[in-house]
Design a protein around this motif. Structure first.
Motif, PDB file in Angstrom:
ATOM      1  N   ASP A 155     -10.975  12.902  -0.470  1.00 51.62           N
ATOM      2  CA  ASP A 155     -10.654  11.753   0.373  1.00 51.62           C
ATOM      3  C   ASP A 155     -11.101  10.462  -0.300  1.00 51.62           C
ATOM      4  N   ILE A 156     -12.261  10.504  -0.921  1.00 54.02           N
ATOM      5  CA  ILE A 156     -12.750   9.320  -1.622  1.00 54.02           C
ATOM      6  C   ILE A 156     -11.747   8.902  -2.695  1.00 54.02           C
ATOM      7  N   ILE A 157     -11.260   9.871  -3.447  1.00 56.51           N
ATOM      8  CA  ILE A 157     -10.330   9.567  -4.538  1.00 56.51           C
ATOM      9  C   ILE A 157      -8.926   9.268  -4.007  1.00 56.51           C
ATOM     10  N   PHE A 158      -8.330  10.241  -3.323  1.00 55.03           N
ATOM     11  CA  PHE A 158      -6.919  10.101  -2.937  1.00 55.03           C
ATOM     12  C   PHE A 158      -6.700   9.156  -1.755  1.00 55.03           C
ATOM     13  N   GLY A 159      -7.652   9.101  -0.854  1.00 52.64           N
ATOM     14  CA  GLY A 159      -7.548   8.143   0.244  1.00 52.64           C
ATOM     15  C   GLY A 159      -7.620   6.713  -0.275  1.00 52.64           C
ATOM     16  N   SER A 160      -8.515   6.486  -1.221  1.00 58.05           N
ATOM     17  CA  SER A 160      -8.649   5.149  -1.807  1.00 58.05           C
ATOM     18  C   SER A 160      -7.427   4.795  -2.659  1.00 58.05           C
ATOM     19  N   LEU A 161      -6.913   5.750  -3.406  1.00 53.58           N
ATOM     20  CA  LEU A 161      -5.697   5.505  -4.197  1.00 53.58           C
ATOM     21  C   LEU A 161      -4.495   5.240  -3.293  1.00 53.58           C
ATOM     22  N   ALA A 162      -4.454   5.906  -2.141  1.00 55.03           N
ATOM     23  CA  ALA A 162      -3.382   5.641  -1.174  1.00 55.03           C
ATOM     24  C   ALA A 162      -3.465   4.197  -0.689  1.00 55.03           C
ATOM     25  N   THR A 163      -4.671   3.716  -0.446  1.00 52.94           N
ATOM     26  CA  THR A 163      -4.853   2.332  -0.029  1.00 52.94           C
ATOM     27  C   THR A 163      -4.436   1.365  -1.137  1.00 52.94           C
ATOM     28  N   LEU A 164      -4.767   1.693  -2.368  1.00 50.05           N
ATOM     29  CA  LEU A 164      -4.370   0.864  -3.511  1.00 50.05           C
ATOM     30  C   LEU A 164      -2.847   0.766  -3.609  1.00 50.05           C
ATOM     31  N   LEU A 165      -2.165   1.899  -3.525  1.00 51.01           N
ATOM     32  CA  LEU A 165      -0.703   1.912  -3.601  1.00 51.01           C
ATOM     33  C   LEU A 165      -0.094   1.145  -2.427  1.00 51.01           C
ATOM     34  N   ALA A 166      -0.611   1.373  -1.240  1.00 54.12           N
ATOM     35  CA  ALA A 166      -0.097   0.690  -0.048  1.00 54.12           C
ATOM     36  C   ALA A 166      -0.286  -0.819  -0.163  1.00 54.12           C
ATOM     37  N   THR A 187      -4.975  -4.566   5.972  1.00 57.19           N
ATOM     38  CA  THR A 187      -3.954  -4.179   4.991  1.00 57.19           C
ATOM     39  C   THR A 187      -2.773  -5.136   4.976  1.00 57.19           C
ATOM     40  N   ILE A 188      -2.762  -6.116   5.858  1.00 53.52           N
ATOM     41  CA  ILE A 188      -1.719  -7.146   5.819  1.00 53.52           C
ATOM     42  C   ILE A 188      -2.106  -8.274   4.864  1.00 53.52           C
ATOM     43  N   LEU A 189      -3.341  -8.306   4.403  1.00 52.28           N
ATOM     44  CA  LEU A 189      -3.807  -9.412   3.571  1.00 52.28           C
ATOM     45  C   LEU A 189      -3.049  -9.583   2.250  1.00 52.28           C
ATOM     46  N   PRO A 190      -2.426  -8.549   1.688  1.00 47.97           N
ATOM     47  CA  PRO A 190      -1.587  -8.798   0.514  1.00 47.97           C
ATOM     48  C   PRO A 190      -0.431  -9.766   0.801  1.00 47.97           C
ATOM     49  N   TYR A 191      -0.111  -9.982   2.049  1.00 50.50           N
ATOM     50  CA  TYR A 191       0.877 -10.991   2.429  1.00 50.50           C
ATOM     51  C   TYR A 191       0.439 -12.369   1.920  1.00 50.50           C
ATOM     52  N   PHE A 192      -0.860 -12.613   1.902  1.00 50.16           N
ATOM     53  CA  PHE A 192      -1.405 -13.907   1.518  1.00 50.16           C
ATOM     54  C   PHE A 192      -1.876 -13.977   0.073  1.00 50.16           C
ATOM     55  N   THR A 193      -2.480 -12.890  -0.419  1.00 54.05           N
ATOM     56  CA  THR A 193      -3.103 -12.946  -1.745  1.00 54.05           C
ATOM     57  C   THR A 193      -3.077 -11.590  -2.444  1.00 54.05           C
ATOM     58  N   SER A 194      -2.829 -11.638  -3.741  1.00 54.47           N
ATOM     59  CA  SER A 194      -2.870 -10.400  -4.538  1.00 54.47           C
ATOM     60  C   SER A 194      -4.301  -9.886  -4.678  1.00 54.47           C
ATOM     61  N   ALA A 195      -5.294 -10.742  -4.430  1.00 55.83           N
ATOM     62  CA  ALA A 195      -6.700 -10.310  -4.487  1.00 55.83           C
ATOM     63  C   ALA A 195      -6.997  -9.244  -3.443  1.00 55.83           C
ATOM     64  N   ALA A 196      -6.143  -9.145  -2.435  1.00 57.18           N
ATOM     65  CA  ALA A 196      -6.336  -8.108  -1.415  1.00 57.18           C
ATOM     66  C   ALA A 196      -6.097  -6.708  -1.983  1.00 57.18           C
ATOM     67  N   ILE A 197      -5.326  -6.613  -3.048  1.00 57.71           N
ATOM     68  CA  ILE A 197      -5.026  -5.286  -3.617  1.00 57.71           C
ATOM     69  C   ILE A 197      -6.314  -4.614  -4.111  1.00 57.71           C
ATOM     70  N   PRO A 198      -7.038  -5.216  -5.062  1.00 62.31           N
ATOM     71  CA  PRO A 198      -8.306  -4.573  -5.458  1.00 62.31           C
ATOM     72  C   PRO A 198      -9.357  -4.624  -4.351  1.00 62.31           C
ATOM     73  N   GLY A 199      -9.326  -5.678  -3.533  1.00 59.62           N
ATOM     74  CA  GLY A 199     -10.309  -5.792  -2.453  1.00 59.62           C
ATOM     75  C   GLY A 199     -10.215  -4.644  -1.466  1.00 59.62           C
ATOM     76  N   LEU A 200      -8.995  -4.336  -1.030  1.00 60.49           N
ATOM     77  CA  LEU A 200      -8.805  -3.217  -0.090  1.00 60.49           C
ATOM     78  C   LEU A 200      -9.136  -1.882  -0.741  1.00 60.49           C
ATOM     79  N   PHE A 201      -8.760  -1.735  -2.001  1.00 60.34           N
ATOM     80  CA  PHE A 201      -9.043  -0.482  -2.720  1.00 60.34           C
ATOM     81  C   PHE A 201     -10.552  -0.230  -2.814  1.00 60.34           C
TER      82      PHE A 201
END
Length: 158
Positions: free
Chosen positions: A72-83, A42-56
């Motif tokens: 969990d599939i929906i809200f856990g994944s959306l939490a990761t997207l927001l983070a 989850t630190i990868l957005p430090y380097f690239t915006s591609a980490a946002i969809p990648g982590l999601f």
């Protein structure tokens, strides 16, 4: 190489790494006390915006494969997207990049463990378990990962 292709490849590799890390360490990736080693990514957005969809997408697939409930599939994944998005916004402040995943997952996953999974522990206890796992993964391993990847940043930065 085309910028769009490069972006998609980066996002795909990040998502695949997340899924593999959750699968390999599945024994600690799910349950009332979670320690997802994949959360170090989850630190990868430090380097690239591609980490946002990648982590999601990685979180979404990992939760599906791991047998998570639909909430969990929906809200856990959306939490990761927001983070991931908020971590990207904080990329100028290296030591703050792990803060959004820690805070958002502590709250969202803690609530999901109580409501969606019905764990009998109190909400604060569940949130504390998620918080501790996030601190070790995102802050502990994540900040080490930032330091380790900096020499290679020209290959992964936007």
């Amino acid at each position: 190489m085309n910028r769009n292709v490069t972006y998609l490849v980066k996002a795909g590799v990040i998502g695949a790494l997340y899924v593999v890390l959750v699968a390999v360490f599945s024994f600690s990736s799910f349950g009332p006390i979670q320690f997802r080693i994949a959360e170090a990514l989850t630190i990868l957005p430090y380097f690239t915006s591609a980490a946002i969809p990648g982590l999601f997408v990685g979180c979404l697939i990992a939760n599906i494969i791991g047998g998570a409930v639909i909430g969990d599939i929906i809200f856990g994944s959306l939490a990761t997207l927001l983070a991931a998005y908020l971590s990207y916004k904080l990329r100028k402040f290296e030591y703050l990049v792990p803060v959004p995943p820690v805070i958002i997952n502590t709250i969202v996953v803690g609530i999901l463990l109580k409501v969606a999974y019905g764990f009998p522990e109190g909400l604060l206890a569940l949130m504390s378990g998620v918080f501790l796992g996030q601190m070790v993964s995102a802050f502990g391993i994540g900040l080490i990962l930032i330091k380790a990847l900096k020499p290679f940043s020209k290959f992964i930065q936007d």
